[in-house]
Motif scaffolding. Structure first.
Motif, PDB file in Angstrom:
ATOM      1  N   VAL A   1     -48.218  91.282 -76.047  1.00 46.68           N
ATOM      2  CA  VAL A   1     -47.854  90.509 -74.831  1.00 46.68           C
ATOM      3  C   VAL A   1     -46.685  89.731 -75.132  1.00 46.68           C
ATOM      4  O   VAL A   1     -46.702  88.735 -75.880  1.00 46.68           O
ATOM      5  N   VAL A   2     -45.744  90.106 -74.402  1.00 47.95           N
ATOM      6  CA  VAL A   2     -44.257  89.265 -74.953  1.00 47.95           C
ATOM      7  C   VAL A   2     -44.015  88.679 -73.434  1.00 47.95           C
ATOM      8  O   VAL A   2     -44.093  89.181 -72.276  1.00 47.95           O
ATOM      9  N   GLU A   3     -43.483  87.369 -73.598  1.00 52.31           N
ATOM     10  CA  GLU A   3     -42.857  86.594 -72.338  1.00 52.31           C
ATOM     11  C   GLU A   3     -41.524  85.896 -72.677  1.00 52.31           C
ATOM     12  O   GLU A   3     -41.533  85.549 -73.891  1.00 52.31           O
ATOM     13  N   VAL A   4     -40.629  86.353 -72.039  1.00 55.81           N
ATOM     14  CA  VAL A   4     -39.119  86.018 -72.324  1.00 55.81           C
ATOM     15  C   VAL A   4     -38.774  85.038 -71.211  1.00 55.81           C
ATOM     16  O   VAL A   4     -38.788  85.484 -69.904  1.00 55.81           O
ATOM     17  N   THR A   5     -38.300  83.666 -71.361  1.00 58.10           N
ATOM     18  CA  THR A   5     -38.203  82.701 -70.423  1.00 58.10           C
ATOM     19  C   THR A   5     -36.631  82.189 -70.752  1.00 58.10           C
ATOM     20  O   THR A   5     -36.209  82.000 -71.666  1.00 58.10           O
ATOM     21  N   THR A   6     -35.859  82.123 -69.491  1.00 63.71           N
ATOM     22  CA  THR A   6     -34.484  81.900 -69.739  1.00 63.71           C
ATOM     23  C   THR A   6     -34.371  80.303 -69.995  1.00 63.71           C
ATOM     24  O   THR A   6     -35.411  79.515 -69.484  1.00 63.71           O
ATOM     25  N   TYR A   7     -33.812  79.607 -70.791  1.00 61.98           N
ATOM     26  CA  TYR A   7     -33.622  78.289 -71.088  1.00 61.98           C
ATOM     27  C   TYR A   7     -33.604  77.568 -69.651  1.00 61.98           C
ATOM     28  O   TYR A   7     -33.145  77.808 -68.652  1.00 61.98           O
ATOM     29  N   ARG A   8     -34.502  76.513 -69.669  1.00 63.44           N
ATOM     30  CA  ARG A   8     -34.827  75.845 -68.713  1.00 63.44           C
ATOM     31  C   ARG A   8     -35.014  74.379 -68.860  1.00 63.44           C
ATOM     32  O   ARG A   8     -35.261  73.834 -69.847  1.00 63.44           O
ATOM     33  N   ALA A   9     -34.918  73.728 -67.748  1.00 58.26           N
ATOM     34  CA  ALA A   9     -35.325  72.287 -67.725  1.00 58.26           C
ATOM     35  C   ALA A   9     -35.830  71.990 -66.505  1.00 58.26           C
ATOM     36  O   ALA A   9     -35.274  71.982 -65.358  1.00 58.26           O
ATOM     37  N   ASP A  10     -37.299  71.770 -66.458  1.00 58.95           N
ATOM     38  CA  ASP A  10     -38.002  71.386 -65.350  1.00 58.95           C
ATOM     39  C   ASP A  10     -38.731  70.004 -65.101  1.00 58.95           C
ATOM     40  O   ASP A  10     -38.531  69.306 -66.314  1.00 58.95           O
TER      41      ASP A  10
ATOM     42  N   GLU B   1     -39.874  71.579 -60.339  1.00 59.59           N
ATOM     43  CA  GLU B   1     -38.278  72.035 -59.870  1.00 59.59           C
ATOM     44  C   GLU B   1     -37.753  72.798 -61.098  1.00 59.59           C
ATOM     45  O   GLU B   1     -37.663  72.374 -62.323  1.00 59.59           O
ATOM     46  N   ILE B   2     -37.405  74.156 -60.855  1.00 60.05           N
ATOM     47  CA  ILE B   2     -36.822  74.915 -61.820  1.00 60.05           C
ATOM     48  C   ILE B   2     -35.364  74.871 -61.907  1.00 60.05           C
ATOM     49  O   ILE B   2     -34.794  75.152 -60.895  1.00 60.05           O
ATOM     50  N   VAL B   3     -34.850  74.292 -63.073  1.00 59.47           N
ATOM     51  CA  VAL B   3     -33.552  74.382 -63.335  1.00 59.47           C
ATOM     52  C   VAL B   3     -33.217  75.116 -64.704  1.00 59.47           C
ATOM     53  O   VAL B   3     -33.769  74.623 -65.520  1.00 59.47           O
ATOM     54  N   TYR B   4     -32.478  76.013 -64.418  1.00 60.91           N
ATOM     55  CA  TYR B   4     -32.059  76.752 -65.924  1.00 60.91           C
ATOM     56  C   TYR B   4     -30.945  75.840 -66.717  1.00 60.91           C
ATOM     57  O   TYR B   4     -30.272  74.924 -66.360  1.00 60.91           O
TER      58      TYR B   4
ATOM     59  N   ILE C   1     -35.725  70.280 -75.951  1.00 58.58           N
ATOM     60  CA  ILE C   1     -36.232  69.027 -75.605  1.00 58.58           C
ATOM     61  C   ILE C   1     -36.920  68.582 -74.476  1.00 58.58           C
ATOM     62  O   ILE C   1     -37.608  67.661 -74.451  1.00 58.58           O
ATOM     63  N   ARG C   2     -37.097  69.660 -73.652  1.00 59.23           N
ATOM     64  CA  ARG C   2     -38.104  69.566 -72.605  1.00 59.23           C
ATOM     65  C   ARG C   2     -39.496  70.087 -72.915  1.00 59.23           C
ATOM     66  O   ARG C   2     -40.254  70.407 -71.925  1.00 59.23           O
TER      67      ARG C   2
ATOM     68  N   ILE D   1     -44.131  88.434 -62.366  1.00 60.47           N
ATOM     69  CA  ILE D   1     -44.985  87.310 -61.676  1.00 60.47           C
ATOM     70  C   ILE D   1     -44.329  85.937 -61.837  1.00 60.47           C
ATOM     71  O   ILE D   1     -44.499  85.134 -61.055  1.00 60.47           O
ATOM     72  N   GLY D   2     -43.580  85.524 -63.183  1.00 67.04           N
ATOM     73  CA  GLY D   2     -42.979  84.685 -63.495  1.00 67.04           C
ATOM     74  C   GLY D   2     -41.565  84.111 -63.266  1.00 67.04           C
ATOM     75  O   GLY D   2     -41.334  83.295 -63.834  1.00 67.04           O
ATOM     76  N   ARG D   3     -41.270  85.260 -62.540  1.00 69.61           N
ATOM     77  CA  ARG D   3     -39.622  85.485 -62.142  1.00 69.61           C
ATOM     78  C   ARG D   3     -38.997  83.909 -61.650  1.00 69.61           C
ATOM     79  O   ARG D   3     -38.120  83.444 -61.871  1.00 69.61           O
ATOM     80  N   ALA D   4     -39.887  83.433 -60.688  1.00 68.14           N
ATOM     81  CA  ALA D   4     -39.417  82.113 -60.112  1.00 68.14           C
ATOM     82  C   ALA D   4     -39.442  80.998 -61.195  1.00 68.14           C
ATOM     83  O   ALA D   4     -38.580  80.044 -60.911  1.00 68.14           O
ATOM     84  N   PHE D   5     -39.910  80.961 -62.185  1.00 73.82           N
ATOM     85  CA  PHE D   5     -40.069  80.308 -63.298  1.00 73.82           C
ATOM     86  C   PHE D   5     -38.931  80.616 -64.412  1.00 73.82           C
ATOM     87  O   PHE D   5     -38.902  80.085 -65.560  1.00 73.82           O
ATOM     88  N   GLY D   6     -38.375  81.891 -64.099  1.00 77.22           N
ATOM     89  CA  GLY D   6     -37.513  82.099 -64.962  1.00 77.22           C
ATOM     90  C   GLY D   6     -38.122  83.177 -66.397  1.00 77.22           C
ATOM     91  O   GLY D   6     -37.339  83.452 -67.294  1.00 77.22           O
ATOM     92  N   THR D   7     -39.380  83.418 -65.994  1.00 81.25           N
ATOM     93  CA  THR D   7     -40.115  84.266 -67.009  1.00 81.25           C
ATOM     94  C   THR D   7     -40.215  85.802 -66.721  1.00 81.25           C
ATOM     95  O   THR D   7     -40.627  86.040 -65.446  1.00 81.25           O
ATOM     96  N   ILE D   8     -40.134  86.771 -67.520  1.00 78.12           N
ATOM     97  CA  ILE D   8     -40.397  87.986 -67.431  1.00 78.12           C
ATOM     98  C   ILE D   8     -41.306  88.334 -68.555  1.00 78.12           C
ATOM     99  O   ILE D   8     -41.185  87.900 -69.761  1.00 78.12           O
ATOM    100  N   GLY D   9     -42.330  89.081 -68.259  1.00 78.03           N
ATOM    101  CA  GLY D   9     -43.467  89.536 -69.115  1.00 78.03           C
ATOM    102  C   GLY D   9     -43.566  91.108 -69.435  1.00 78.03           C
ATOM    103  O   GLY D   9     -42.920  91.675 -68.576  1.00 78.03           O
ATOM    104  N   ALA D  10     -43.857  91.402 -70.478  1.00 80.03           N
ATOM    105  CA  ALA D  10     -43.896  92.751 -70.937  1.00 80.03           C
ATOM    106  C   ALA D  10     -45.204  93.141 -71.964  1.00 80.03           C
ATOM    107  O   ALA D  10     -45.560  92.224 -72.666  1.00 80.03           O
ATOM    108  N   GLN D  11     -45.663  94.012 -71.762  1.00 81.70           N
ATOM    109  CA  GLN D  11     -46.626  94.715 -72.887  1.00 81.70           C
ATOM    110  C   GLN D  11     -45.928  95.717 -73.708  1.00 81.70           C
ATOM    111  O   GLN D  11     -45.587  96.788 -73.321  1.00 81.70           O
ATOM    112  N   VAL D  12     -45.589  95.285 -75.037  1.00 87.53           N
ATOM    113  CA  VAL D  12     -44.862  96.227 -75.916  1.00 87.53           C
ATOM    114  C   VAL D  12     -46.004  96.322 -77.240  1.00 87.53           C
ATOM    115  O   VAL D  12     -46.250  95.433 -77.857  1.00 87.53           O
TER     116      VAL D  12
END
Length: 506
Positions: free
Chosen positions: A118-127, A137-140, A149-150, A103-114
């Motif tokens: 509850v795990v959320e992994v987000t690609t380095y980003r600069a919004d 605005e999502i910028v990796y 820093i952001r 659900i957070g893919r547009a923000f670079g985030t993939i979630g999982a229940q392990v």
């Protein structure tokens, strides 16, 4: 990091103070011990770090997860950042669990229940926010430092490499934890311009962590308060709720008010700072409201309840009708006639504007409207009928009304406070007694609609509703009756309305 001995340091935030098994450690030793404890108690962190490493990627535990671990506690959520793109992240996580979501893919985030996490992994980003935009605005980003820093505050801009345990703290967040301060990695003007909601998070963290904001953060919040208007009502609402659900929301709420941010998100709160008349004949309504909130939280805990958003909203907003109803009476007295009714309407309007769920809006406005009902009980006494009506009008909000009404006593007059407490103890005892006898919370007329129609010999229509209301009021005023007694009373009432029963009872 200064080599302080923790046991002799009295200025550390409460959550950073050592447990018995950490006694005698210096601050660096304490924090190293807590990092080791994190990996020992949550082996999943290292497991995921190794899985990402095998795929050629770095994975870092980051943000609040690191902050909380260093402060000696951790919830059930694990936040990570990585150089992997969302598709790669999802593929790696799916080897460990099929319970993933994007659900957070547009923000670079993939979630999982392990397991239990509850795990959320987000690609380095600069919004960043554009001046007229409500969404970032999502910028990796390309490096961990680009991502950190952001982050909103230095205490959330620390990272632990999940495979190697390398600790990254480029903006001295750890030192700020020790000092108990909130500071931004970027200059605060830029940080808050990128995401104005960070100003509200500053308020929440002062309540949640017991930290204070630095002078430059406070100044930026004050200068940029109007910037909060670009944030959606839903995100503002969530920050207000999170602040209220902390153990000590007063500090954060006061920061919102003193910086002017509340003028845009909850203007009814700063409006309570009424000028006191020269004779000081009324309380500071703003301070009173925060004290009522404090007392309601304390009472909520003592009565064994979990943090209750509805009750806390009601405590905070219960007097918001006072500014518009204030009148200076002859002799210098000040009155706030009908501020309960006016306040209920104002609360309903504000909570709707903040997109609170309809049930929350309904329940809070009811509590605000009823919060004065008790006053006068101790002096005049109530009939059983009045007690029944109090319970019926409160409905399923009765326990919250008990807490709000008791918390609304902030007088310094000890004798008056004790008298009010005794009176409410008496009221609750009477409610319990009547409830045991009459199942008060589910009061209904002694005859239902079908019995009413059969008794009066009529079919469905408005007359049935009038008869139902008559029997309900009779029950509230005089208590329960047998079916025959209720029928007799109904027929007598029916005759007085100029009607004649047709079922042979008349």
């Amino acid at each position: 990091m200064p080599e302080k001995n923790v046991t002799s340091t009295t200025t550390l935030p409460t959550a950073l103070r050592p447990s018995p098994d950490e006694s005698g450690m210096t601050v660096p030793q304490l924090l190293e011990h807590r990092i080791d404890a994190l990996f020992e108690h949550i082996p999943l962190v290292a497991e995921l770090g190794e899985a990402f490493a095998r795929a050629g990627h770095d994975l870092y535990l980051v943000g609040g997860s690191v902050r909380d671990a260093l402060m000696g506690h951790l919830g059930h959520d694990l936040d990570f950042t990585t150089d992997a793109r969302p598709n790669d992240t999802e593929a790696i996580l799916r080897k460990r669990t099929h319970a993933t979501w994007d659900i957070g893919r547009a923000f670079g985030t993939i979630g999982a229940q392990v397991d239990d996490w509850v795990v959320e992994v987000t690609t380095y980003r600069a919004d960043a926010y554009h001046p007229d935009s409500r969404k970032p605005e999502i910028v990796y980003g390309n490096t961990l430092e680009d991502d950190l820093i952001r982050r909103d505050f230095t205490v959330n801009a620390m990272a632990l490499h999940a495979a190697t345990r390398t600790f990254s703290d480029p903006y001295a967040g750890l030192a700020d934890i020790v000092a108990g301060v909130l500071r931004t990695p970027f200059p605060p003007q830029r940080s808050f311009s990128d995401d104005p909601l960070r100003m509200m998070r500053a308020a929440r963290f002062t309540s949640q962590l017991g930290f204070t904001v630095t002078d430059d953060v406070r100044d930026a919040m004050t200068d940029m308060a109007a910037r909060i208007e670009i944030i959606s009502a839903e995100r503002v609402r969530d920050e207000i709720s999170k602040t209220l659900l902390t153990d000590h929301p007063r500090q954060g709420l006061d920061l919102l008010v003193t910086t002017g941010i509340a003028d845009y998100v909850l203007p009814e709160l700063p409006a309570l700072r009424l000028e006191r008349d020269e004779h000081h004949r009324h309380k500071d309504v703003y301070e009173h409201s925060l004290t009522v909130l404090d007392q309601s939280i304390d009472l909520e805990k003592r009565r064994g309840h979990d943090p209750d958003l509805t009750g806390r909203l009601a405590a905070l907003l219960h007097d918001i009708g006072k500014p518009s109803t204030r009148r200076f009476e002859p002799g210098g007295k000040v009155s706030f006639h009908h501020h309960d009714v006016v306040g209920a309407k104002m609360a309903r309007k504000r909570l709707k504007a903040l997109s609170y769920p309809g049930q929350v809006v309904k329940d809070v406005s009811k509590l605000v409207e009823l919060h004065l009902r008790f006053h006068g009980y101790g002096d005049q006494g109530w009939t059983d009928s009045a007690v029944r009506r109090y319970v019926r009008d409160a409905g399923d909000q009765l326990e919250r009304l008990h807490i709000l009404t008791r918390s609304d006593c902030t007088t310094r007059n000890r004798r008056k406070a004790e008298r009010l407490e005794f009176a409410y103890d008496d009221l609750e005892a009477r409610i319990a007694d009547l409830t045991a006898k009459e199942e008060l919370a589910a009061i209904r007329p002694d005859l239902d609609g079908q019995q009413i129609m059969a008794t009066l010999g009529i079919g469905p229509g408005p007359e049935v509703g009038k008869a139902y209301k008559f029997l309900l009021n009779l029950r509230l005023d005089e208590g329960p009756r047998t079916p025959e007694e209720a029928k007799s009373a109904l027929l007598s009432w029916w005759a007085k309305q100029g009607h004649e029963a047709t079922d042979g009872h008349s």
